[in-house]
Design an enzyme around this catalytic site. Structure first.
Site, PDB file in Angstrom:
ATOM      1  N   SER A  40      21.408  33.649   3.786  1.00  0.00           N
ATOM      2  CA  SER A  40      20.620  34.568   4.670  1.00  0.00           C
ATOM      3  C   SER A  40      21.242  35.917   4.498  1.00  0.00           C
ATOM      4  O   SER A  40      21.018  36.590   3.356  1.00  0.00           O
ATOM      5  CB  SER A  40      20.555  34.134   6.311  1.00  0.00           C
ATOM      6  N   ASP A  96      11.124  28.269   3.306  1.00  0.00           N
ATOM      7  CA  ASP A  96      11.834  29.186   4.235  1.00  0.00           C
ATOM      8  C   ASP A  96      10.989  30.226   4.594  1.00  0.00           C
ATOM      9  O   ASP A  96      10.221  31.041   3.932  1.00  0.00           O
ATOM     10  CB  ASP A  96      12.906  29.649   3.143  1.00  0.00           C
TER      11      ASP A  96
END
Length: 479
Positions: free
Chosen positions: A124, A404
């Site tokens: 991330s 995602d």
């Protein structure tokens, strides 16, 4: 100028495991990013850091980012003291660590860079971070793996929900779009009365919420659970599946007062869906019950009103800046540099959004103004100077999830240029994966025929293989 912190000391927290260490092995640094280092310990025990250390005879380390966990260098978190919280300063921390660390029990060995190969892994924000680390300090970090790395800073990131729309269960996505549209048509309609808006809020048990954007934002909690999905049952957040199961049921799942059914029928009609009243009335009734169970009741049980629980218009709270207000760290970073405000207002007009159009940049940036007095858009140019979608370097891998919600900010974004995956610059998209699904793992006695899923297991094997190849290159260079 690099500021370790205000006292001039470097004391960022780290944990390490040298179980598999062999002389000449690498140090695998798992960057914790915007999390407490303790939260990453399972990855040191059985996740990707453990797997890479085992595959290469290395040491696995979890390193904590400044201003997270216990690594707070200032006595409070005022905006003045948060000036040391930048990605650039944290990158310098991580380079300093590799050049100076002495591991307990291994004091007789020089395990500092560049004498020892350091390979960074992050997911991330930390995924983007380690990509920047490899490019900024290539003589200190020999390689890096960026998993779900958001290397492209985007101020208005309405695209966050695009993978949810594309890959989510079609019946759930359609129901969410229609229910959201009903709410928007009532909140934003030109001929809608205040009485109807109050009736809508009351039906959901959220009549105490003063602002319409707060009300609509509260309703987006269920669809927002998509990111929490994970292949590992112990890590998985089931809230998205529970939300979808509720709003797509063909019959009401909970006892429903007759007057509420009549009210909801009226709301569905007022929202422009009278012709689909039967289906949408059932879906909205179940949605109302879901919100009541998951949001209203827990809030009231805690002794608060729903407005106190769910308002974003809360200047007095944002003004708190003592050292216990650890929530301030990540908002300061995204308000100052990263952006990623997730709006519904800028979804294309010909497309029904998954969250309300009342969720605007003005609304999403309230925290920036009230907490930090940041009144201008995030300076994303600082972050994008590292390369954005196009960032690349030798021995820099990008691992992303097909599903995602952050994919649109990674090098695997639909807008990014396609790449060919190589051993030197791996470029892997994990089928069906959400957010850095390659990071966690299982103990041998926990694996099954389907866990980890084949795409995740293959990716983790690929990561071990290319890191071993990188180490072979290192050893050849030494010779």
């Amino acid at each position: 100028m690099y500021e370790p912190h205000s006292s001039g000391k470097f004391d960022l927290r780290y944990f390490f495991d040298a179980t598999y260490y062999k002389a000449g092995g690498p140090v695998i640094v798992l960057e914790s990013g915007e999390d407490d280092a303790i939260d990453r310990l399972p990855y040191l025990q059985k996740g990707i850091a453990h797997q890479l250390a085992e595959a290469t005879g290395g040491i696995a380390v979890v390193l904590e980012h400044r201003y997270y966990g216990t690594s707070f260098p200032t006595p409070d978190l005022s905006t003045e003291n948060l000036r040391f919280l930048t990605t650039q300063q944290a990158l310098a921390d991580t380079a300093f660590f590799a050049r100076n660390v002495v591991f307990e029990g291994l004091e007789d060995q020089d395990l500092t860079a560049p004498h020892t190969p350091y390979i960074a892994y992050g997911g991330s924000y930390a995924g983007a971070f380690v990509a920047f680390l490899r490019k900024t300090y290539p003589d200190t970090y020999y390689g890096a793996i960026s998993s779900s790395g958001v290397t492209k800073a985007i101020y208005d990131f309405w695209e966050y929900y695009e993978p949810v729309r594309e890959y989510g269960p079609p019946d759930c996505i359609l129901a969410t779009q229609r229910l959201t549209n009903i709410v928007d048509n009532i909140l934003l309609g030109k001929n809608i009365t205040k009485g109807l808006v109050k009736e809508l809020k009351t039906a959901f048990g959220l009549q105490d919420i003063q602002y319409n954007d707060d009300f609509a934002n509260t309703l987006s909690t269920g669809i927002g659970g998509w990111q929490g999905r994970n292949w590992d049952p112990a890590v998985n957040d089931p809230s998205f599946s529970q939300y979808c199961a509720n709003i797509t049921a063909n019959s009401t799942l909970y006892p429903t007062p007759a007057n509420l059914t009549r009210t909801v029928k009226q709301l569905v009609a007022a929202g422009g869906y009278a012709s689909q009243s039967a289906t949408l009335t059932t879906q909205m009734l179940n949605f109302i019950s879901y919100v009541n169970i998951t949001l209203v009741q827990p809030c009231i049980a805690g002794g608060q009103t729903t407005n106190e629980c769910y308002t974003t218009h809360n200047a007095s709270f944002y003004a708190l800046d003592d050292i216990t207000q650890t929530w301030r760290s990540w908002p300061y970073q995204y308000c100052s540099q990263w952006g990623f405000l997730q709006t519904g207002s800028d979804v294309p007009k010909d497309q029904l959004p998954l969250i309300s159009r009342t969720i605007t940049l003005e609304y999403e940036s309230i925290i920036c103004r009230d907490a930090f007095n940041i009144t201008t858009p995030s300076d994303t140019a600082i972050i994008n100077a590292y390369g954005g979608y196009d960032i690349s370097y030798d021995r820099l891998a990008f691992i992303d999830g097909e599903d995602d919600p952050w994919r649109g900010a990674t090098p695997h974004a639909p807008e990014a240029k396609p790449r060919t995956s190589t051993t030197d610059q791996p470029f892997i998209l994990i089928e069906g994966a959400v957010h850095h699904w390659d990071e966690n793992g299982l103990f041998p006695n926990e694996t099954t025929a389907s866990l980890p899923p084949a795409p995740v297991a293959q990716t983790q094997m690929d990561e071990a293989a290319f890191v071993r190849a990188w180490m072979a290159e290192w050893n050849a260079g030494k010779r």
